[in-house]
Structure formats: structure tokens, C-alpha cells
Design an enzyme around this catalytic site. Structure first.
Site, mmCIF file in Angstrom:
data_model
loop_
_atom_site.group_PDB
_atom_site.id
_atom_site.type_symbol
_atom_site.label_atom_id
_atom_site.label_comp_id
_atom_site.label_asym_id
_atom_site.label_seq_id
_atom_site.Cartn_x
_atom_site.Cartn_y
_atom_site.Cartn_z
ATOM 1 N N SER A 77 4.644 25.265 24.021
ATOM 2 C CA SER A 77 6.086 25.505 24.219
ATOM 3 C C SER A 77 6.960 25.046 23.058
ATOM 4 O O SER A 77 8.131 25.434 22.994
ATOM 5 C CB SER A 77 6.556 24.813 25.488
ATOM 6 O OG SER A 77 6.244 25.602 26.594
ATOM 7 N N LYS A 80 8.726 27.670 21.191
ATOM 8 C CA LYS A 80 9.967 28.300 21.676
ATOM 9 C C LYS A 80 11.157 27.916 20.798
ATOM 10 O O LYS A 80 12.128 28.662 20.680
ATOM 11 C CB LYS A 80 10.225 27.882 23.132
ATOM 12 C CG LYS A 80 9.161 28.414 24.097
ATOM 13 C CD LYS A 80 9.253 27.749 25.455
ATOM 14 C CE LYS A 80 8.167 28.263 26.396
ATOM 15 N NZ LYS A 80 8.108 27.496 27.650
ATOM 16 N N TYR A 204 4.065 36.239 22.495
ATOM 17 C CA TYR A 204 4.338 34.930 23.110
ATOM 18 C C TYR A 204 3.061 34.069 23.122
ATOM 19 O O TYR A 204 3.090 32.888 22.762
ATOM 20 C CB TYR A 204 4.897 35.135 24.527
ATOM 21 C CG TYR A 204 5.093 33.838 25.274
ATOM 22 C CD1 TYR A 204 6.130 32.966 24.943
ATOM 23 C CD2 TYR A 204 4.220 33.461 26.295
ATOM 24 C CE1 TYR A 204 6.290 31.759 25.605
ATOM 25 C CE2 TYR A 204 4.374 32.251 26.963
ATOM 26 C CZ TYR A 204 5.413 31.405 26.614
ATOM 27 O OH TYR A 204 5.561 30.202 27.270
ATOM 28 N N TYR A 256 11.979 20.175 29.957
ATOM 29 C CA TYR A 256 11.967 20.848 31.260
ATOM 30 C C TYR A 256 12.664 20.043 32.340
ATOM 31 O O TYR A 256 13.706 19.460 32.089
ATOM 32 C CB TYR A 256 10.524 21.206 31.664
ATOM 33 C CG TYR A 256 9.919 22.125 30.653
ATOM 34 C CD1 TYR A 256 10.455 23.390 30.449
ATOM 35 C CD2 TYR A 256 8.860 21.739 29.864
ATOM 36 C CE1 TYR A 256 9.936 24.240 29.502
ATOM 37 C CE2 TYR A 256 8.328 22.588 28.918
ATOM 38 C CZ TYR A 256 8.875 23.837 28.747
ATOM 39 O OH TYR A 256 8.364 24.669 27.819
ATOM 40 N N VAL A 274 2.403 21.943 26.389
ATOM 41 C CA VAL A 274 1.318 21.503 27.288
ATOM 42 C C VAL A 274 0.034 21.077 26.573
ATOM 43 O O VAL A 274 -0.860 20.527 27.211
ATOM 44 C CB VAL A 274 0.911 22.570 28.340
ATOM 45 C CG1 VAL A 274 1.849 22.599 29.500
ATOM 46 C CG2 VAL A 274 0.702 23.916 27.714
#
Ligand code: DON
Length: 331
Positions: A77, A80, A204, A256, A274
Site C-alpha cells: 500500500s 498508493k 495496481y 488506515y 501489508v
């Protein structure tokens, strides 16, 4: 707190700092036993849960690194942040923010429920999967490799080398990520996607599977801490406005559904993945006493044992400790 003379970049003070960080890493390595490596992407399960490493690079050039620093891992992530930067640089901030919001969700990174129940006009933010997949669909290019090229170009400019794709992790996620496919179909149905669904998902999964190290994360972090300018060459790599928005999003949405706690107890913009990586950005700060890295720094952490929210368990505790000892908080 470490006591010493005002200038932290002297060789002697650097040695002290190095010893402190070594001690903290050995201490927090024991905390890796409290977490679990991600297993929803089959290959991530193979990571050694007891790894812990950190790299810190100051805008003044000072470097401190400790623990498992040579271990490479995938961005997940954290990518991103990069896809969002590239999308803003190519399409313009207004174009992107008209299509993806900037609000934290308080939900898990891969939540679908929230999207369906609230029926937002645009995905909540670029760091939850729905927002990130939408941003990826806005990258220019007709194939996943064409869409990936500007991400690799940006990384090469920042790191001085071109990182590579971890093909095994990519294939493992591509072949198992049913949840992201479900999110993708939802985005397609609701008209959020700007590219073909399969090409978007392929891109992605590829951006998540770029191999990186803690030194690389610290280097990206120090450029963000320096408002997008490379502190060594003094050249602009990321426009200041984009760097500012990215840091605001990292602070509010980067960890998050633990973002509020992280902002409160650590207090710096950060983004987790992760695989166990965290990038943190400590902007320059003004304090009465002279503290380490006053002119700002980037921090890369890696510890694959995660907490229940998908953030590195020992990594967060180590960052919290360092942030309180060195008063890194932006508040
Ligand atoms: O979308 C996924 O499932 C992953 N490739 C990335 C998720 C992730 O890293 C969430 N981070 N804490």
C-alpha cells in the site's frame, strides 16, 4: 531524551544516536512476537516475522540505520503514495481530487461495505483500496506496463536506481486477490474507473509488488519532508503543492483505521503496507531545545509481523518511541 551538545550532526553525537537506535531496535524486535505476517496474499506468508529494520535520513544528510536494513520487501500500500503523486503530476491535482475524496474512513483498507452503504460521489481517499484503484485507473497508458512507467521513472529520480518488480509476489496477489476484483467491479459499475478494469487491476497489483528497502523509503520520505525537493541536489522532484497534499493524506489516512491513533501518539505523516513497511515523514520543526533531525527527516521501517489493522506491530511501536524521544510530532 538523549542529552548532548546542540549540534547533532557531529561524529560523536551521531555515534550516540546510532547506539540509541540500535538499542531500541533490539528492544522492539521482541515485540514482533505480538503480531502476525499477512497471509491473504499466499507468498507474503513466507516472510520472517522477527525481522525489524529502520533507516533515517535527515535533510542535512545525516543517516542512521539499524537492524535488518538490507532486506528487500514489496511496497504494497505504500505504492498508493506514488501512484497518487504521479496521477497528480500528470493529470493535475484538481482533476484527481474531483474524482477521489480526501476523507478518512475509519474502516479497513479493503472495505466494500462502506462504499455500498454510503454510496459516496467519489471513493473516500486515495489510500483505501477503492480510492487507490480509481487513482491507478487515471494513470496514463493503454497497458499496465505503460501505466507503470512513470511510477518507475519517479522512483528512479528519487532513489538513483530503477527498482524491480517482484514477479512472484505480483503473480501471487494477481491470482488470489478476489476482494480487490470485487472492489474493481463495484468501481466499474458505479462509473468511477477511467481505464479497462483488468488493466487497472494488473497495474495496481504491479505497483504493490515493487521491491524496495528501508533506505529507499527513508530517501522518499526525506524528499517529502523537504517539500518535494531533493535535499542533496536542490532540484524539485515533486511539486510542493502535491507534496503538501500527500503529507496531509498520509497524516489523516495513511495508517488506515489506526490513522487517528497514529496521528495522536506519533504525530507524523506516514503510510504502511501489508508486507510490513512503513514510510514516515518528519517535517522541519521549531523547538526551544536542540533535538536530532530538527531540519526534518525521512524514515523507513520494515517489520513484517502486523497488528490486526495490517500495520507493522513493532514498526509502529519503534516509531512511536523515536517520535516521543526526539519530539518529531508536527503538532
Ligand atoms: O490491496 C492489497 O490487498 C495489497 N496489495 C495492499 C494492501 C496493503 O498494503 C494494506 N496495508 N496496510
Amino acid at each position: 531524551m538523549v542529552q548532548g551538545t546542540a549540534n547533532w550532526s557531529t561524529e560523536q553525537n551521531k555515534e550516540w544516536l546510532q547506539e540509541y537506535v540500535n538499542d531500541w531496535v533490539s528492544f522492539y524486535r521482541k515485540h514482533t512476537d505480538d503480531g502476525k505476517v499477512a497471509d491473504y496474499i499466499p507468498l507474503l506468508k513466507e516472510a520472517d516475522p522477527n525481522l525489524l529494520g529502520i533507516s533515517i535520513i535527515g535533510t542535512d544528510g545525516m543517516k542512521i540505520r539499524s537492524g535488518d536494513v538490507s532486506q528487500s520487501f514489496t511496497l504494497q500500500s505504500i505504492s498508493k503514495v506514488l501512484s497518487f503523486i504521479v496521477a497528480c503530476m500528470t493529470r493535475g491535482v484538481t482533476y484527481i481530487l474531483n474524482r477521489v475524496d480526501v476523507e478518512p474512513t475509519g474502516e479497513a483498507f479493503n472495505s466494500i461495505m462502506h462504499l455500498e452503504m454510503k454510496g459516496p460521489k467519489k471513493p473516500f481517499n486515495p489510500f483505501v483500496n477503492a480510492g487507490a484503484i480509481t487513482v491507478t485507473s487515471m494513470l496514463e497508458g493503454n497497458t499496465s506496463d505503460e501505466k507503470m512507467a512513470p511510477i518507475y521513472n519517479l522512483l528512479e529520480k528519487m532513489l538513483g536506481y530503477r527498482p524491480v518488480l517482484n514477479v512472484d509476489i505480483y503473480e501471487s496477489e494477481r491470482d488470489s486477490s478476489m476482494r480487490n476484483r470485487a472492489i474493481g467491479y463495484y468501481l466499474l459499475e458505479t462509473g468511477f474507473l477511467e481505464s479497462d478494469l483488468n488493466i487497472t487491476l494488473e497495474t495496481y497489483f504491479k505497483q504493490c509488488s515493487i521491491n524496495i528497502t528501508v533506505d529507499d523509503l527513508a530517501r522518499i520520505g526525506v524528499i517529502l519532508a523537504n517539500d518535494g525537493e531533493d535535499p542533496d541536489t536542490k532540484t524539485e522532484i515533486i511539486p510542493r503543492q502535491v507534496a503538501r497534499i500527500v503529507k496531509a493524506l498520509m497524516l489523516t489516512c495513511g495508517m488506515y483505521d489506526a490513522s487517528g491513533k497514529f496521528a495522536t501518539y506519533v504525530g507524523v505523516p506516514a503510510k504502511s503496507g501489508v508486507s510490513g513497511g512503513i514510510i514516515a515523514v518528519a517535517p522541519p520543526r521549531v523547538r526551544e531545545e536542540e533535538l536530532p533531525f530538527m531540519s526534518g527527516c525521512g524514515i523507513g521501517v520494515f517489520g513484517p509481523a502486523l497488528d490486526e489493522r495490517g500495520n507493522s506491530i513493532a514498526g509502529i511501536r519503534l516509531l512511536k518511541h523515536i517520535a516521543s524521544q526526539w519530539d518529531l510530532s508536527v503538532f
